[in-house]
Design an enzyme around this catalytic site. Structure first.
Site, PDB file in Angstrom:
ATOM      1  N   TYR A   1     -16.440  13.681 -16.815  1.00 54.63           N
ATOM      2  CA  TYR A   1     -16.889  12.296 -16.642  1.00 54.63           C
ATOM      3  C   TYR A   1     -17.874  12.235 -15.460  1.00 54.63           C
ATOM      4  CZ  TYR A   1     -16.765   7.472 -15.075  1.00 54.63           C
ATOM      5  OH  TYR A   1     -17.129   6.227 -14.646  1.00 54.63           O
TER       6      TYR A   1
ATOM      7  N   LYS B   1      -7.834   3.109 -19.351  1.00 52.42           N
ATOM      8  CA  LYS B   1      -8.159   3.402 -20.750  1.00 52.42           C
ATOM      9  C   LYS B   1      -6.929   3.160 -21.635  1.00 52.42           C
ATOM     10  CE  LYS B   1     -12.140   4.492 -18.968  1.00 52.42           C
ATOM     11  NZ  LYS B   1     -11.973   5.072 -17.687  1.00 52.42           N
TER      12      LYS B   1
ATOM     13  N   ARG C   1       0.835  -1.220   0.000  1.00 51.24           N
ATOM     14  CA  ARG C   1       0.000   0.000   0.000  1.00 51.24           C
ATOM     15  C   ARG C   1       0.864   1.262   0.000  1.00 51.24           C
ATOM     16  NH1 ARG C   1      -2.109   1.953   4.449  1.00 51.24           N
ATOM     17  NH2 ARG C   1      -2.306  -0.066   5.446  1.00 51.24           N
TER      18      ARG C   1
ATOM     19  N   ASP D   1      -7.200  16.207 -16.109  1.00 51.53           N
ATOM     20  CA  ASP D   1      -7.387  14.786 -16.392  1.00 51.53           C
ATOM     21  C   ASP D   1      -7.044  14.585 -17.869  1.00 51.53           C
ATOM     22  OD1 ASP D   1      -8.446  12.299 -17.125  1.00 51.53           O
ATOM     23  OD2 ASP D   1     -10.071  12.432 -15.680  1.00 51.53           O
TER      24      ASP D   1
END
Ligand code: 4LM
Length: 407
Positions: free
Chosen positions: A110, A207, A57, A182
């Site tokens: 988005y 993507k 993590r 973004d």
């Protein structure tokens, strides 16, 4: 970090340190935790006095290579990987905003980013306004004394509006604001926002970066100073961590990014030209077309227009649904950036978190259809679009509606 002259080389070699015994591919460290040689050195790692992995993590050698490669590609000092694009969106915003702050967001982002900004951030005392970032006067007017961040996508999902990064950064600097972009639709191969003075750039790596439709991931890039809290506070404490196996898959996918972005852009450009000439199509939104308001930024800000476009058919919601249902090569699925061509209906899918009023204000009509043009041969892609338009024209009002059985 050493940079390569060409990004087409960096997507393959960037950030790679060949480990013993010399494997060509990046080793996959599929391990949750790492063993310390002794207690003192474990403590030294926690104190930051010795480098080395502690716990996945906090960092992992496979994920570190993905982060180094992304930093090189974006021209950033550092990058932090997340378990999803939304992890990256929320992580970047949470790293910059506290209760009492305000942000200005571009309209038509988005759907889940819009939901995070308008539904989640207010619960933590952060307010926002949405404006059209192409209207710099409106943008300046929306800035308040407590505004901290300007947040945008360019091109915007799903209507492909393009914003002028140089102009926005000039305004942000004058007002002392942090800009977050973004860059999912472009990738660093087609657009490098940091080179225009943007502070933080992020991606849904789900993507194009991965490119094969089999991973959910995100990444945030910026200065070492900005990325330190993103890594050691936001990701560590909120926990939206990327699996090392998924980092490994993205590193493999990245190797073909330069080739893929070229093919996606060429295919989308051909589709845009084809659709613009069809009488059933009212409007095509694609920055590669000279008719697009943002076309002037092609070349200056964007190297090519990318693989996503939106179209509006004459008619409304039902016409859009009929067209989507007639497509055969295109798969009806959200997401983008995969080898397969995908089609989706923003009003009922990716942008359904908006209220109908907010969608209308953002220019997302019920008849809008988004195409994520894939890597197939362009003749097969165009043939599919042709047959779908022909079937819609033939069927007229008798064409099947959403949910009805398809042959
Ligand atoms: C979609 N998009 O549009 P994760 N930023 C942008 C995006 O398009 C997305 C995310 C962040 C779509 C997903 C269903 C510009 C996602 C969020 O899905 O959390 O990796 O990315 O079809």
């Amino acid at each position: 970090m050493a940079a390569f002259k060409h990004q087409g080389t960096c997507v393959i070699h960037g950030g790679h340190h060949r480990a013993e015994p010399g494997s060509l591919a990046t080793p996959l460290y599929q391990s949750a935790t790492f063993v310390f040689p002794d207690c003192e050195r474990g403590g030294a790692r926690f104190a930051g006095e010795e480098s080395g992995p502690i716990y996945t993590r906090l960092g992992n050698p496979t994920t570190d290579e993905f982060e180094r490669r992304m930093a090189l590609l974006e021209g950033a000092e550092d990058a932090v990987a997340f378990g999803s694009g939304m992890g990256a969106v929320s992580g970047a915003l949470l790293s910059q905003l506290s209760a009492g702050d305000h942000l200005v967001a571009a309209i038509g982002l988005y759907g889940c980013t819009h939901a995070f900004i308008t539904e989640q951030l207010p619960r933590f005392g952060v307010e926002s306004d949405s404006v059209d970032f192409a209207d710099l006067d409106a943008l300046e007017a929306a800035i308040r004394p407590n505004t901290k961040v300007l947040y945008l996508e360019t091109p915007v999902n799903p209507h492909l509006a393009v914003y002028d990064l140089d102009a926005i950064v000039t305004l942000a600097r004058r007002k002392g604001l942090v800009t977050i972009v973004d860059n999912t639709f472009m990738t660093p191969l087609l657009q490098q926002p940091l080179r225009h003075g943007v502070d933080i750039v992020l991606h849904s790596a789900t993507k194009y970066l991965n490119g094969h439709g089999d991973v959910i991931a995100g990444v945030v890039c910026g200065s070492a100073e900005q990325m330190a809290p993103v890594r050691m506070a936001i990701r560590k404490d909120f926990g939206a961590v990327l699996s090392p196996h998924d980092a490994w898959l993205i590193l493999r996918g990245l190797k073909t990014l330069a080739l893929r972005m070229e093919r996606h852009s060429d295919n989308a450009m051909a589709v845009a030209h084809f659709l613009e000439a069809q009488p059933q199509v009212a409007r095509v939104h694609y920055p590669g077309l000279p008719s697009h308001p943002g076309h002037r930024l092609l070349g200056r800000q964007m190297r090519a227009a990318g693989g996503v476009l939106a179209l509006e058919l004459h008619g409304g919601f039902d016409t859009a649904v009929r067209f989507v249902n007639q497509l055969r090569l295109f798969s009806i699925a959200v997401s983008l950036g995969d080898a397969e061509s995908l089609v989706q209906h923003p009003a009922s899918m990716t942008h359904s978190p908006y209220t109908p009023e907010d969608r209308a204000a953002a220019g997302i009509s019920d008849s809008m259809v988004r195409l994520a043009v894939g890597l197939e041969h362009i003749e097969d892609i165009l043939a599919d679009l042709k047959q779908a338009l022909a079937a819609c024209a033939e069927a007229g009002e008798t064409a099947p509606l959403a949910g009805e059985e398809q042959q």
